[in-house]
Design a protein around this motif. Structure first.
Motif, PDB file in Angstrom:
ATOM      1  N   PHE A  44      21.122  31.580  48.212  1.00 16.65           N
ATOM      2  CA  PHE A  44      22.451  31.050  48.477  1.00 16.65           C
ATOM      3  C   PHE A  44      23.284  30.958  47.216  1.00 16.65           C
ATOM      4  N   TYR A  45      22.640  30.654  46.075  1.00 15.97           N
ATOM      5  CA  TYR A  45      23.407  30.468  44.859  1.00 15.97           C
ATOM      6  C   TYR A  45      23.975  31.791  44.362  1.00 15.97           C
ATOM      7  N   ILE A  46      23.287  32.913  44.635  1.00 14.17           N
ATOM      8  CA  ILE A  46      23.795  34.219  44.222  1.00 14.17           C
ATOM      9  C   ILE A  46      24.961  34.620  45.120  1.00 14.17           C
ATOM     10  N   LYS A  47      24.825  34.375  46.422  1.00 16.57           N
ATOM     11  CA  LYS A  47      25.909  34.704  47.341  1.00 16.57           C
ATOM     12  C   LYS A  47      27.173  33.941  46.966  1.00 16.57           C
ATOM     13  N   GLU A  48      27.025  32.636  46.735  1.00 17.06           N
ATOM     14  CA  GLU A  48      28.194  31.815  46.445  1.00 17.06           C
ATOM     15  C   GLU A  48      28.849  32.225  45.139  1.00 17.06           C
ATOM     16  N   SER A  49      28.032  32.472  44.108  1.00 17.69           N
ATOM     17  CA  SER A  49      28.591  32.815  42.810  1.00 17.69           C
ATOM     18  C   SER A  49      29.332  34.134  42.869  1.00 17.69           C
ATOM     19  N   ALA A  50      28.858  35.043  43.734  1.00 14.79           N
ATOM     20  CA  ALA A  50      29.520  36.345  43.841  1.00 14.79           C
ATOM     21  C   ALA A  50      30.821  36.232  44.623  1.00 14.79           C
ATOM     22  N   MET A  51      30.775  35.532  45.737  1.00 14.49           N
ATOM     23  CA  MET A  51      31.932  35.495  46.618  1.00 14.49           C
ATOM     24  C   MET A  51      33.047  34.582  46.100  1.00 14.49           C
ATOM     25  N   ASP A  52      32.701  33.585  45.298  1.00 14.90           N
ATOM     26  CA  ASP A  52      33.697  32.611  44.862  1.00 14.90           C
ATOM     27  C   ASP A  52      34.361  32.978  43.544  1.00 14.90           C
ATOM     28  N   THR A  53      34.044  34.148  42.982  1.00 18.31           N
ATOM     29  CA  THR A  53      34.640  34.566  41.726  1.00 18.31           C
ATOM     30  C   THR A  53      35.976  35.248  41.998  1.00 18.31           C
ATOM     31  N   PRO A  54      37.082  34.734  41.466  1.00 19.69           N
ATOM     32  CA  PRO A  54      38.401  35.323  41.737  1.00 19.69           C
ATOM     33  C   PRO A  54      38.507  36.781  41.293  1.00 19.69           C
ATOM     34  N   SER A  55      37.788  37.143  40.231  1.00 20.15           N
ATOM     35  CA  SER A  55      37.890  38.512  39.724  1.00 20.15           C
ATOM     36  C   SER A  55      37.327  39.541  40.698  1.00 20.15           C
ATOM     37  N   LEU A  56      36.610  39.079  41.725  1.00 21.26           N
ATOM     38  CA  LEU A  56      36.040  40.005  42.705  1.00 21.26           C
ATOM     39  C   LEU A  56      36.872  40.117  43.975  1.00 21.26           C
ATOM     40  N   ASN A  57      37.997  39.431  44.010  1.00 15.08           N
ATOM     41  CA  ASN A  57      38.806  39.422  45.229  1.00 15.08           C
ATOM     42  C   ASN A  57      39.341  40.801  45.597  1.00 15.08           C
ATOM     43  N   SER A  58      39.405  41.696  44.617  1.00 10.20           N
ATOM     44  CA  SER A  58      39.924  43.036  44.893  1.00 10.20           C
ATOM     45  C   SER A  58      38.890  43.943  45.549  1.00 10.20           C
ATOM     46  N   LEU A  59      37.646  43.465  45.657  1.00  5.30           N
ATOM     47  CA  LEU A  59      36.577  44.252  46.273  1.00  5.30           C
ATOM     48  C   LEU A  59      36.306  43.774  47.694  1.00  5.30           C
ATOM     49  N   PRO A  60      36.000  44.680  48.609  1.00  5.60           N
ATOM     50  CA  PRO A  60      35.552  44.242  49.944  1.00  5.60           C
ATOM     51  C   PRO A  60      34.201  43.561  49.835  1.00  5.60           C
TER      52      PRO A  60
END
Length: 409
Positions: free
Chosen positions: A67-83
């Motif tokens: 869960f901690y990897i999922k959250e850290s990946a999805m909650d990073t603003p710099s990744l918002n440009s990726l699906p």
């Protein structure tokens, strides 16, 4: 009237005969339709079963992300440009071929579990390291070796050398390596991480049997017991008990530290030493964050590892007695004592640097620094609640509260 009545009955008979013919036709088609339905149901069953098996295989090849990897990946603003579906938040240490063929892809090796052995090693300990690695390879462990002496070529003659991951950095400790190369996102597929020293004798140790005990007893953090004949034993709890399969605490009234029934924490219970710790995936996620980036010797961490036990440290931390090791206490990190020249032109003025003394001095300094950081962190974090409050202090507080209430009455 009779003519009209006879005509009406004639038409009704025709309708009855016609309906009967249809019913007869339908009745004759029922067995055929039953066969078609049965075939369709069978096809649906086989398709669903195949999809289920494929899903199970994929989950074994790529376990569910913590869960901690999922959250850290999805909650990073710099990744918002990726699906979201393309984000790969983790990695592993499995070696991959430069290319694959259709036959090799069909023979994908699906392991029942993934486990990792990581060691900082030097060429002087080559024979002992080889013995350790061969035992772990027999249980399908992934091996990563950190070469602190810079000598990588000296290992190339070993059959298993190409199966291991090798990382070279001069005069660095295993904690330095672990902080930089064993990030939780990198080792998330491994059920257990063995972070060991190189000077351990494994004649009486079997990784498979060890993990069976660890899993059955729910030990999130553990270590194999030390043979009583080992050198460099610092805590009695790590010594092997011949009469037990494993133990979680020790009773000892000798020395400055008394371990009794009232003992609530390290080094009497909830404790493993830094030479041969074994972490579950969740425990390592916590322990990695506990490692201080600049404190490379790791002194003081062993007293706090119980906070990463994912629950009660007196239950989730233990020492396995039936699978034990010998600590040989051979210190090779840093090399032999060096000759330090104060002035290159004056070769007469030179003195010897005692490497071991300097390392111990640095380790002692880091221990004090770690203690100070822990105490400061506890004071500054107002929301933090100690999961292991002292029972003695609680009893004293309760008794003092009762006395106050009694005096008021």
């Amino acid at each position: 009237m009779r003519g009209s009545t006879s005509w009406w009955w004639t038409m009704k008979k025709r309708h009855l005969l016609f309906d009967g013919g249809l019913c007869g036709g339908k009745m004759s088609q029922l067995p055929f339709m039953g066969v078609v339905c049965t075939v369709m149901l069978y096809v649906i069953y086989r398709t669903t079963n195949y999809q289920y098996q494929q899903t199970e295989m994929e989950s074994e090849l790529e376990p569910m992300q913590p869960f901690y990897i999922k959250e850290s990946a999805m909650d990073t603003p710099s990744l918002n440009s990726l699906p979201r579906g393309i984000i790969e938040a983790r990695s592993d240490l499995e070696l991959k071929p430069l290319w694959t063929t259709s036959s090799s892809r069909s023979k994908t090796n699906v392991r029942a579990s993934h486990n990792l052995l990581a060691m900082a090693v030097g060429i002087k300990q080559k024979r002992n390291v080889c013995t350790i690695v061969e035992k772990f390879l027999s249980e399908n462990f992934t091996i990563i070796l950190f070469h602190y002496d810079g000598n990588l070529d000296g290992w190339s003659d070993l059959d298993w050398s190409r199966e291991a991951v090798h990382i070279v950095a001069h005069n660095q400790t295993k904690w330095w390596y672990a902080k930089r190369f064993l990030h939780p996102a990198v080792v998330s597929i491994y059920d257990y991480i063995f972070l060991w020293d190189e000077d351990l004798g494994v004649k009486n140790f079997h990784p498979g049997r060890y993990l069976e005990i660890v899993k059955s007893k729910g030990l999130e953090i553990s270590q194999p017991a030390l043979d009583p004949n080992s050198t460099g034993i610092h805590h009695r709890i790590t010594i092997r008990n011949r009469n037990k399969k494993f133990h979680r605490r020790v009773w000892d009234t000798r020395g400055s530290t008394k371990c009794t029934d009232d003992s609530e924490g390290p080094p009497c219970t909830g404790f493993v030493e830094g030479m041969a710790p074994v972490f579950s995936r969740s425990a390592w996620h916590c322990a990695w964050h506990l490692i201080q980036n600049d404190l490379v010797h790791g002194w003081g961490m062993d007293m706090k590892l119980g906070y990463c036990a994912q629950g009660d440290r007196t239950q989730n931390v233990g020492v396995v007695d039936s699978e034990y090791i010998v600590h040989q206490s051979i210190q090779t990190l840093g090399g032999a004592s060096a000759i330090k020249v104060t002035n290159p032109r004056q070769t007469v003025k030179k003195h010897t640097v005692d490497v071991r003394s300097e390392i111990r001095r640095q380790s002692t300094y880091e221990l004090q620094t770690f203690k100070e950081r822990w105490e400061r962190a506890v004071k500054e974090d107002e929301n933090w609640v100690n999961p292991f409050p002292s029972r003695r202090k609680q009893k004293l507080r309760r008794s003092s509260t009762r006395k106050r209430n009694y005096s008021k009455v």
